[in-house]
Design an enzyme around this catalytic site. Structure first.
Site, PDB file in Angstrom:
ATOM      1  CE  LYS A  75      16.209 -12.517  -0.826  1.00  0.00           C
ATOM      2  NZ  LYS A  75      15.370 -11.564  -1.367  1.00  0.00           N
TER       3      LYS A  75
ATOM      4  CE  LYS B  53      13.120 -13.086   6.485  1.00  0.00           C
ATOM      5  NZ  LYS B  53      13.606 -11.876   5.563  1.00  0.00           N
TER       6      LYS B  53
ATOM      7  CE  LYS C 257       6.301 -12.260  -0.007  1.00  0.00           C
ATOM      8  NZ  LYS C 257       6.874 -11.271  -0.875  1.00  0.00           N
TER       9      LYS C 257
HETATM   10  P1  AMP Z   1       9.265  -9.188   1.184  1.00  0.00           P
HETATM   11  O1  AMP Z   1       8.336 -10.561   1.111  1.00  0.00           O
HETATM   12  O2  AMP Z   1      10.866  -9.787   1.329  1.00  0.00           O
HETATM   13  O3  AMP Z   1       9.341  -8.405  -0.007  1.00  0.00           O
HETATM   14  O4  AMP Z   1       9.063  -8.259   2.480  1.00  0.00           O
HETATM   15  C1  AMP Z   1       8.192  -7.354   2.428  1.00  0.00           C
HETATM   16  C2  AMP Z   1       7.930  -6.483   3.784  1.00  0.00           C
HETATM   17  O5  AMP Z   1       7.682  -7.388   4.803  1.00  0.00           O
HETATM   18  C3  AMP Z   1       9.096  -6.018   4.345  1.00  0.00           C
HETATM   19  O6  AMP Z   1       8.914  -4.740   5.261  1.00  0.00           O
HETATM   20  C4  AMP Z   1       9.716  -7.186   5.220  1.00  0.00           C
HETATM   21  O7  AMP Z   1      10.664  -6.612   6.648  1.00  0.00           O
HETATM   22  C5  AMP Z   1       8.577  -7.686   5.960  1.00  0.00           C
HETATM   23  N1  AMP Z   1       8.511  -8.883   6.177  1.00  0.00           N
HETATM   24  C6  AMP Z   1       8.997 -10.083   5.705  1.00  0.00           C
HETATM   25  N2  AMP Z   1       9.003 -10.899   6.213  1.00  0.00           N
HETATM   26  C7  AMP Z   1       8.749 -11.022   7.541  1.00  0.00           C
HETATM   27  C8  AMP Z   1       8.859 -11.485   8.773  1.00  0.00           C
HETATM   28  N3  AMP Z   1       8.995 -12.971   8.868  1.00  0.00           N
HETATM   29  N4  AMP Z   1       8.423 -10.707   9.928  1.00  0.00           N
HETATM   30  C9  AMP Z   1       8.407  -9.395   9.748  1.00  0.00           C
HETATM   31  N5  AMP Z   1       8.144  -8.750   8.644  1.00  0.00           N
HETATM   32  C10 AMP Z   1       8.459  -9.574   7.641  1.00  0.00           C
END
Ligand code: AMP
Ligand code: TRP
Length: 333
Positions: free
Chosen positions: A112, A195, A198
């Site tokens: 990041k 991955k 967002k």
């Molecule tokens: P975040 O959007 O970074 O706040 O992620 C929130 C949750 O979604 C966390 O448990 C992450 O591990 C999961 N997560 C985010 N992106 C992915 C992805 N591409 N594949 C699997 N889990 C994800």
């Protein structure tokens, strides 16, 4: 010991299929067997610049998304992290027990912060300590997350262990990561080596939980595959990251056994499989999208859920903070 889950998602942008399969779908599967706390981690969101009006709306929308995906507000506490001040308070105390060397290993910070490390905020660097505080504040036993959060969870376990050893008591519960299902790391639909995220500039790289049926179908149709045909067994998946990703998404959403998929689609071209995958995505995401829209029109209802969840979370948070402050020798009259 109470079996308790704590997990959270940042309120930035639209939630996507990775958030659903890596996190929320598993929360729903586990919610009846645990006491559950699901927060919207808005303090994590401000580790990078945010528009204030947009942020508060995103926080409400994230609450609506949890509910739309099937989290029960009667059982779980759903709340914004910033409403329980103890998250920040515990974070500071934990930060004072976390060696810099441990934080320097965190790969998410390196990704990041990019090349301009000195421009990144201290908040971005301390992000994993706040995540540890989120978890340890509630003495969570289990933390369901996607695979990308594994390292942060290891750190939370290390911090809890170091704190307990330092004060020679088992005060903080060591949490277990729960990384579950067929799609623990959902990849971009445009590039199987990165991955689904967002922050990807390409909208076509991810499926949002608010996408229309047509958008979902188009994104699946355009998803990258390769010039081969659909695999007939796992050996034929070697090095085919995009194909593996689509297969994982299909398995996670449909619940169908992998051998059945190989038997049905093996050797055929990708368009048949993609049609089925698009159908499964639409069947799963369509109702979630409709429910998010309905809930977003019920702001008072959402706010009442937030208030109820916050009140329940605060009781637990204050219990831990009382013990932690006493242990560390901080005033708490
Ligand atoms: P975040 O959007 O970074 O706040 O992620 C929130 C949750 O979604 C966390 O448990 C992450 O591990 C999961 N997560 C985010 N992106 C992915 C992805 N591409 N594949 C699997 N889990 C994800
Ligand atoms: N860091 C997590 C992510 O970006 C979100 C998060 C913050 C979290 N606090 C948490 C997840 C506590 C689980 C438990 O994916």
């Amino acid at each position: 010991m109470t079996k308790r889950i704590l997990s959270g998602i940042q309120p930035t942008g639209n939630l996507h299929l990775g958030n659903y399969l890596g996190a929320i779908k598993n929360w729903v599967a586990l919610q009846n067997d645990y006491e559950c706390l699901f927060c919207v981690v808005d303090l994590h969101a401000i580790t990078v610049p945010q528009d204030p009006i947009h942020l508060i709306q995103s926080t409400r929308e994230t609450v609506a998304t949890y509910l739309a995906c099937g989290i029960s507000a009667d059982d779980a506490s759903i709340f914004p992290q910033s409403m329980v001040a103890e998250h920040s308070e515990l974070m500071w105390i934990l930060a004072c027990h976390t060696p810099l060397g441990w934080l320097n290993r965190m790969t998410q910070f390196k990704e990041k912060a990019g090349k301009q490390k000195d421009q990144a905020s201290m908040g971005l660097y301390a992000y994993p300590v706040l995540m540890a505080a989120d978890i340890l504040l509630y003495q969570a036993t289990d933390v369901p997350v996607g695979e990308d959060q594994k390292q942060h969870l290891e750190l939370a376990r290390d911090i809890a262990g170091a704190f307990n050893r330092h004060y020679k008591k088992d005060l903080l519960t060591i949490p277990e990561p729960r990384i579950m299902g067929a799609a623990t790391r959902v990849m971009s639909l445009r590039d199987g080596s990165s991955k689904m995220s967002k922050s990807d500039v390409s909208d076509a790289s991810r499926i949002h939980l608010k996408d229309s049926d047509d958008e979902i179908i188009q994104k699946i149709k355009k998803a990258r595959t390769d010039s081969g045909s659909f695999p007939s067994d796992s050996k034929e998946l070697d090095g085919r990251l995009e194909v593996q990703n689509l297969l994982n998404i299909y398995l996670a959403l449909s619940g169908v056994d992998v051998q059945t998929v190989y038997a049905e689609f093996g050797g055929r071209n990708f368009s048949d499989f993609k049609n089925h995958l698009a159908d499964v995505c639409v069947e799963n995401i369509g109702p979630i999208r409709e429910k998010i829209h309905r809930l977003m029109d019920e702001q008072q209802y959402l706010d009442s859920i937030i208030q109820k969840g916050t009140a329940k979370a605060k009781v637990l948070a204050q219990d831990t903070m009382r013990d932690v402050k006493k242990t560390v020798g901080l005033c708490n009259f």
